[in-house]
Design a protein around this motif. Structure first.
Motif, short mmCIF file in Angstrom:
data_model
loop_
_atom_site.label_atom_id
_atom_site.label_comp_id
_atom_site.label_asym_id
_atom_site.label_seq_id
_atom_site.Cartn_x
_atom_site.Cartn_y
_atom_site.Cartn_z
N ALA A 108 -3.52 -11.64 8.82
CA ALA A 108 -2.63 -10.75 8.36
C ALA A 108 -1.76 -10.17 8.89
CB ALA A 108 -4.44 -9.51 7.91
N ILE A 109 -2.21 -9.31 10.50
CA ILE A 109 -0.91 -8.99 10.60
C ILE A 109 1.11 -9.98 10.41
CG2 ILE A 109 0.19 -8.50 12.26
CD1 ILE A 109 -2.18 -7.91 13.42
N SER A 110 0.69 -10.91 9.96
CA SER A 110 2.15 -11.57 10.53
C SER A 110 2.28 -12.32 9.21
CB SER A 110 1.78 -13.00 11.17
OG SER A 110 1.19 -13.49 10.19
N SER A 111 1.77 -12.06 8.07
CA SER A 111 2.38 -12.65 7.06
C SER A 111 1.92 -11.24 6.16
CB SER A 111 1.20 -13.50 6.59
OG SER A 111 -0.15 -13.36 5.28
N SER A 112 1.50 -10.17 6.35
CA SER A 112 1.39 -8.86 5.07
C SER A 112 2.65 -8.48 4.30
CB SER A 112 0.96 -7.83 5.88
OG SER A 112 1.43 -7.52 7.06
N GLY A 113 4.23 -8.50 5.70
CA GLY A 113 5.34 -8.05 5.90
C GLY A 113 6.31 -8.70 5.10
N LEU A 114 6.57 -10.58 5.29
CA LEU A 114 7.09 -10.92 5.02
C LEU A 114 8.21 -10.72 3.98
CD1 LEU A 114 5.94 -14.26 6.78
CD2 LEU A 114 7.79 -12.79 7.77
N ILE A 115 6.97 -10.67 2.62
CA ILE A 115 7.63 -11.40 1.29
C ILE A 115 7.71 -9.25 1.44
CG2 ILE A 115 7.02 -11.50 -1.01
CD1 ILE A 115 6.14 -13.76 -0.10
N ALA A 116 6.29 -8.15 1.33
CA ALA A 116 6.72 -7.51 0.47
C ALA A 116 7.84 -6.13 0.96
CB ALA A 116 5.34 -6.36 1.65
N ASN A 117 7.99 -6.61 2.17
CA ASN A 117 9.25 -5.59 2.57
C ASN A 117 10.73 -6.00 2.55
OD1 ASN A 117 7.41 -4.22 5.06
ND2 ASN A 117 8.51 -6.10 6.34
N ASP A 118 10.64 -7.19 1.51
CA ASP A 118 11.49 -8.13 0.90
C ASP A 118 11.47 -7.39 -0.14
OD1 ASP A 118 12.29 -9.64 3.03
OD2 ASP A 118 12.23 -11.73 1.90
N MET A 119 10.08 -6.99 -0.54
CA MET A 119 10.13 -5.89 -2.55
C MET A 119 10.83 -4.92 -2.03
SD MET A 119 7.07 -8.55 -3.57
CE MET A 119 7.04 -7.79 -5.39
N THR A 120 10.21 -3.97 -1.38
CA THR A 120 10.41 -2.98 -1.59
C THR A 120 12.07 -2.24 -1.19
OG1 THR A 120 8.14 -2.47 -0.78
CG2 THR A 120 10.07 -0.87 0.02
N ASP A 121 12.43 -3.26 -0.36
CA ASP A 121 14.19 -2.93 -0.12
C ASP A 121 14.78 -3.54 -0.97
OD1 ASP A 121 14.37 -5.30 1.52
OD2 ASP A 121 14.36 -4.44 3.45
N GLN A 122 14.16 -4.49 -1.59
CA GLN A 122 15.06 -5.01 -3.15
C GLN A 122 16.11 -6.25 -2.04
OE1 GLN A 122 15.20 -4.60 -6.53
NE2 GLN A 122 13.23 -3.27 -5.66
N SER A 123 15.71 -7.11 -0.60
CA SER A 123 16.38 -7.69 -0.29
C SER A 123 16.41 -9.43 -0.93
CB SER A 123 16.08 -7.45 1.27
OG SER A 123 15.07 -8.44 1.44
N LEU A 124 14.76 -9.27 -1.43
CA LEU A 124 14.41 -10.16 -1.94
C LEU A 124 15.69 -10.54 -3.27
CD1 LEU A 124 13.21 -12.51 -2.89
CD2 LEU A 124 11.84 -11.13 -5.08
N HIS A 125 16.49 -9.79 -3.97
CA HIS A 125 17.55 -10.24 -4.28
C HIS A 125 18.89 -11.10 -3.50
CE1 HIS A 125 15.32 -8.10 -7.87
NE2 HIS A 125 15.01 -6.86 -7.89
N LEU A 126 18.77 -9.94 -2.51
CA LEU A 126 20.20 -11.13 -1.90
C LEU A 126 19.89 -12.25 -1.53
CD1 LEU A 126 20.76 -7.54 -0.39
CD2 LEU A 126 22.16 -8.38 -2.00
#
Length: 308
Positions: A107-125
Motif C-alpha cells: 500500500a505504501i510503496s504503490s499508492s503514490g507512483l501514479i497518483a502523484n504523476d496525475m496530481t502534478d500533471q507530470s504524466l503528460h510529460l
C-alpha cells in the motif's frame, strides 16, 4: 515554482544514454525501485527490515517441524491437510505469517507512483517522450514488483538455503525437493504482481497518495472480512459455496498457493474447512480481476490524455 521543481526532480530518472523505449522503461523502473529503498522512504525501509528480521528469527533460527510441508491431523477430519511453511509465510500474524506487513508495504510503496504523476500533471510529460501508456505502466509496475519480490520470494529462498544447509548441502535433498525452488519463485511472483497491480489501480483511481494507500489496505482486508462473514452464514444455512472465497484477494491468492504446492486447500477462519474449487475457476477469476485492474488503469490514463 514548487510544482515545476517537483516535475524537474522526477525527470532526473531519465539519462541521456536511455534512447530506446526498452531502456527508458527499464531505467524508470530500476530508478523507481532504488528510490523506494532510499532514506527518503523511512517507513518502507522499516517494513522491509521488520519483515527480514521476522523471517530470520521465526523461519530460520526458530524453525520447527518438517520442511517444506508437514501433515496436519484432526480428530474430526479424514482429509489430508498439510501445513507448508512457504504458504504459512503469507498468512496473518496469528498464524505466524507476515501478510499484514506485506499488504502495508504494498500500500505504501504503490499508492503514490501514479497518483502523484496525475496530481502534478507530470504524466503528460512522461507520455510525451517516446513511450506508450503500456510502457509507462510497466515502468511504474517494476519498482513495486521488485520491492515485493524482496520480501516475498527472496526471504523464502533464504529459508530454503538454510534448510538445505541443515541437510548438509546434500544434492539428494535438492533432488527430493526438485520443484520447491520453482514453486517459491512462482508463488512470490503471484503475490508480488497481484499486490503491485491492485496498488497501482488505487493509485490511479484516487489521486491522493495517503487515501490511495488507505483504500488499498481496506479493500484487501475489508473484502476478506466481508467474504468470511458471508461464507460463515452460508455454511450455517447449509448452502455453502466455496467459490465465494474467490471474491477476496487474500483468499484467492491463498488458494492459488495451495494449488502451486499441490496440496489440499483449506480455510482456517472458523476452524479447518476443506475447500473444493476447480483450478480453472481459481485462475480464471484471478485473470479476470488482474485484467480488469489493468484495463481500468489504462482507461484512466487515456482519459487524462484526452483531457490534456
Amino acid at each position: 515554482m514548487k510544482e515545476k521543481a517537483q516535475v524537474s526532480e522526477r525527470f532526473r530518472e531519465f539519462k541521456a544514454e536511455l534512447t530506446s523505449r526498452p531502456s527508458i522503461v527499464l531505467g524508470m523502473g530500476l530508478r523507481g525501485f532504488l528510490r523506494l529503498l532510499s532514506l527518503k522512504n523511512p517507513w518502507t525501509l522499516a517494513l522491509v527490515a521488520l519483515i527480514w528480521l521476522w523471517t530470520l528469527g521465526f523461519y530460520v533460527l526458530l524453525s520447527t517441524g518438517d520442511y517444506p510441508c508437514e501433515n496436519l491431523e484432526f480428530w474430526d477430519s479424514s482429509e489430508d491437510f498439510k501445513r507448508c511453511q512457504p504458504l504459512v509465510y503469507y498468512n496473518d500474524l496469528g498464524l505466524g505469517g507476515l501478510r499484514l506487513f506485506l499488504v502495508t508495504l504494498a500500500a505504501i510503496s504503490s499508492s503514490g507512483l501514479i497518483a502523484n504523476d496525475m496530481t502534478d500533471q507530470s504524466l503528460h510529460l512522461y507520455l510525451s517522450r517516446p513511450i506508450s501508456r503500456l510502457d509507462y505502466l510497466i515502468a511504474r509496475f517494476i519498482p513495486v514488483f521488485l520491492l515485493l519480490m524482496c520480501v516475498t520470494a527472496l526471504p523464502n529462498l533464504i529459508v530454503y538455503v538454510n534448510q538445505w544447509g541443515e541437510a548438509g548441502l546434500e544434492f539428494d535433498w535438492v533432488k527430493n525437493h526438485k520443484w520447491l525452488l520453482l514453486d517459491i519463485l512462482i508463488l512470490g511472483s503471484f503475490y508480488s504482481a497481484s499486490y503491485s497491480i491492485i496498488g497501482l489501480t488505487f493509485s490511479t483511481a484516487i489521486n491522493r497518495e495517503s487515501w490511495a494507500a488507505g483504500a488499498f489496505f481496506l479493500f484487501v482486508y475489508g473484502s476478506a472480512i466481508i467474504i468470511e462473514i458471508f461464507y460463515l452464514i452460508m455454511l450455517e444455512s447449509g448452502v455453502g459455496d466455496d467459490r465465494i472465497l474467490l471474491l477476496s484477494v487474500i483468499h484467492l491468492l491463498d488458494i492459488i498457493g495451495f494449488y502451486i504446492f499441490n496440496t489440499q486447500p483449506f480455510f482456517t477462519a472458523f476452524g479447518i474447512q476443506g475447500i473444493d474449487i476447480a483450478d480453472i475457476e481459481v485462475f480464471g477469476v484471478f485473470i479476470l480481476i488482474i485484467g480488469s485492474c489493468g484495463i481500468f488503469v489504462n482507461w484512466m490514463i487515456s482519459q487524462m490524455e484526452a483531457n490534456k
